[in-house]
Design a protein around this motif. Sequence first.
Motif, PDB file in Angstrom:
ATOM      1  N   ARG A  27       0.843  -1.180   0.000  1.00 26.41           N
ATOM      2  CA  ARG A  27       0.000   0.000   0.000  1.00 26.41           C
ATOM      3  C   ARG A  27       0.887   1.241   0.000  1.00 26.41           C
ATOM      4  O   ARG A  27       2.058   1.188   0.367  1.00 26.41           O
ATOM      5  CB  ARG A  27      -0.915   0.009   1.223  1.00 26.41           C
ATOM      6  CG  ARG A  27      -1.943  -1.121   1.209  1.00 26.41           C
ATOM      7  CD  ARG A  27      -2.788  -1.171   2.471  1.00 26.41           C
ATOM      8  NE  ARG A  27      -1.962  -1.162   3.673  1.00 26.41           N
ATOM      9  CZ  ARG A  27      -1.974  -0.166   4.584  1.00 26.41           C
ATOM     10  NH1 ARG A  27      -2.763   0.840   4.461  1.00 26.41           N
ATOM     11  NH2 ARG A  27      -1.183  -0.225   5.635  1.00 26.41           N
ATOM     12  N   GLY A  73       0.958   3.806   1.981  1.00 28.99           N
ATOM     13  CA  GLY A  73       1.499   4.106   3.307  1.00 28.99           C
ATOM     14  C   GLY A  73       2.732   3.282   3.624  1.00 28.99           C
ATOM     15  O   GLY A  73       3.705   3.785   4.180  1.00 28.99           O
ATOM     16  N   GLU A 102       0.951   7.698   8.712  1.00 31.72           N
ATOM     17  CA  GLU A 102      -0.176   7.303   7.872  1.00 31.72           C
ATOM     18  C   GLU A 102      -1.422   7.290   8.753  1.00 31.72           C
ATOM     19  O   GLU A 102      -1.455   6.607   9.777  1.00 31.72           O
ATOM     20  CB  GLU A 102       0.070   5.907   7.299  1.00 31.72           C
ATOM     21  CG  GLU A 102      -1.088   5.363   6.509  1.00 31.72           C
ATOM     22  CD  GLU A 102      -0.899   3.900   6.107  1.00 31.72           C
ATOM     23  OE1 GLU A 102      -1.836   3.355   5.491  1.00 31.72           O
ATOM     24  OE2 GLU A 102       0.151   3.296   6.404  1.00 31.72           O
ATOM     25  N   ARG A 152      -5.199   6.223   9.023  1.00 32.66           N
ATOM     26  CA  ARG A 152      -6.129   5.307   8.377  1.00 32.66           C
ATOM     27  C   ARG A 152      -7.518   5.483   8.975  1.00 32.66           C
ATOM     28  O   ARG A 152      -7.700   5.309  10.180  1.00 32.66           O
ATOM     29  CB  ARG A 152      -5.663   3.864   8.556  1.00 32.66           C
ATOM     30  CG  ARG A 152      -4.322   3.613   7.891  1.00 32.66           C
ATOM     31  CD  ARG A 152      -3.936   2.170   7.924  1.00 32.66           C
ATOM     32  NE  ARG A 152      -3.813   1.676   9.284  1.00 32.66           N
ATOM     33  CZ  ARG A 152      -3.052   0.667   9.651  1.00 32.66           C
ATOM     34  NH1 ARG A 152      -2.344   0.024   8.748  1.00 32.66           N
ATOM     35  NH2 ARG A 152      -3.000   0.273  10.894  1.00 32.66           N
ATOM     36  N   ALA A 176       1.760   3.845  11.033  1.00 33.62           N
ATOM     37  CA  ALA A 176       0.349   4.061  10.719  1.00 33.62           C
ATOM     38  C   ALA A 176      -0.431   4.234  12.019  1.00 33.62           C
ATOM     39  O   ALA A 176      -0.078   3.648  13.050  1.00 33.62           O
ATOM     40  CB  ALA A 176      -0.203   2.868   9.947  1.00 33.62           C
ATOM     41  N   ASP A 231      -4.584   4.288  13.369  1.00 34.71           N
ATOM     42  CA  ASP A 231      -6.014   4.166  13.094  1.00 34.71           C
ATOM     43  C   ASP A 231      -6.695   5.389  13.695  1.00 34.71           C
ATOM     44  O   ASP A 231      -6.419   5.745  14.845  1.00 34.71           O
ATOM     45  CB  ASP A 231      -6.599   2.913  13.755  1.00 34.71           C
ATOM     46  CG  ASP A 231      -6.123   1.625  13.117  1.00 34.71           C
ATOM     47  OD1 ASP A 231      -5.536   1.671  12.025  1.00 34.71           O
ATOM     48  OD2 ASP A 231      -6.361   0.549  13.721  1.00 34.71           O
ATOM     49  N   SER A 233     -14.429  -1.793  -0.102  1.00 42.80           N
ATOM     50  CA  SER A 233     -13.855  -1.686   1.243  1.00 42.80           C
ATOM     51  C   SER A 233     -14.888  -1.966   2.329  1.00 42.80           C
ATOM     52  O   SER A 233     -14.541  -2.388   3.427  1.00 42.80           O
ATOM     53  CB  SER A 233     -13.230  -0.307   1.457  1.00 42.80           C
ATOM     54  OG  SER A 233     -14.239   0.684   1.589  1.00 42.80           O
TER      55      SER A 233
END
Length: 187
Positions: A4, A6, A18, A20, A80, A82, A141
């Motif tokens: 990906r 990221g 990143e 998300r 990353a 969330d 998704s």
Amino acid sequence: SRLRVGEILRASGVPTAELRAAVIIGSGSASFEMLRYLTERLPAMVTPKWVHNRIQPIAIRDVLRYLVASADLPQDVNRAFDIGGPDVLTYADMMQRYAAVAELRRRIIVPVPVLSPTLSSHWVGIVTPVPRAIARPLVASLKHEVFCREHDIAQYIPDPDGGLVGFDRAVELALRRIKDADVATRW
């Protein structure tokens, strides 16, 4: 395996944060516009079974706050995060709550197991102004449950005093911007 964007950026040697997110709730957001048009235009709908998957939407103002504050992250942060709002909902819940905030009748939602992401994205392309090229990956998704597995971003960017914006308030704010015709949509 496919990398990906990221992952590629984090592997580049340049510190990368990143962010998300699942569904971003805000006027002009493709995810929000898809939710809005499906809910407003279809009082009854046959849907794919993924409408019962859990999703953690986030208000656009919280996303923007994270983006701006990320510029001041320590130089050694290369990972990353969330990000999500305080509510974990199903897509069906989001449609029903959108309808309530928009003062629409409760929607009739009948999930069926035979609607593929491709067929669903064609339907989204017909019912909403979201281009099929954007609708297809969005719909694809949604077949996965997407909620925060961590909230580590709070170690660097604390939650605002009143907390993150909840789903209903995010919809209310987005609808107000739409009503005031203050929507910048660029897909």
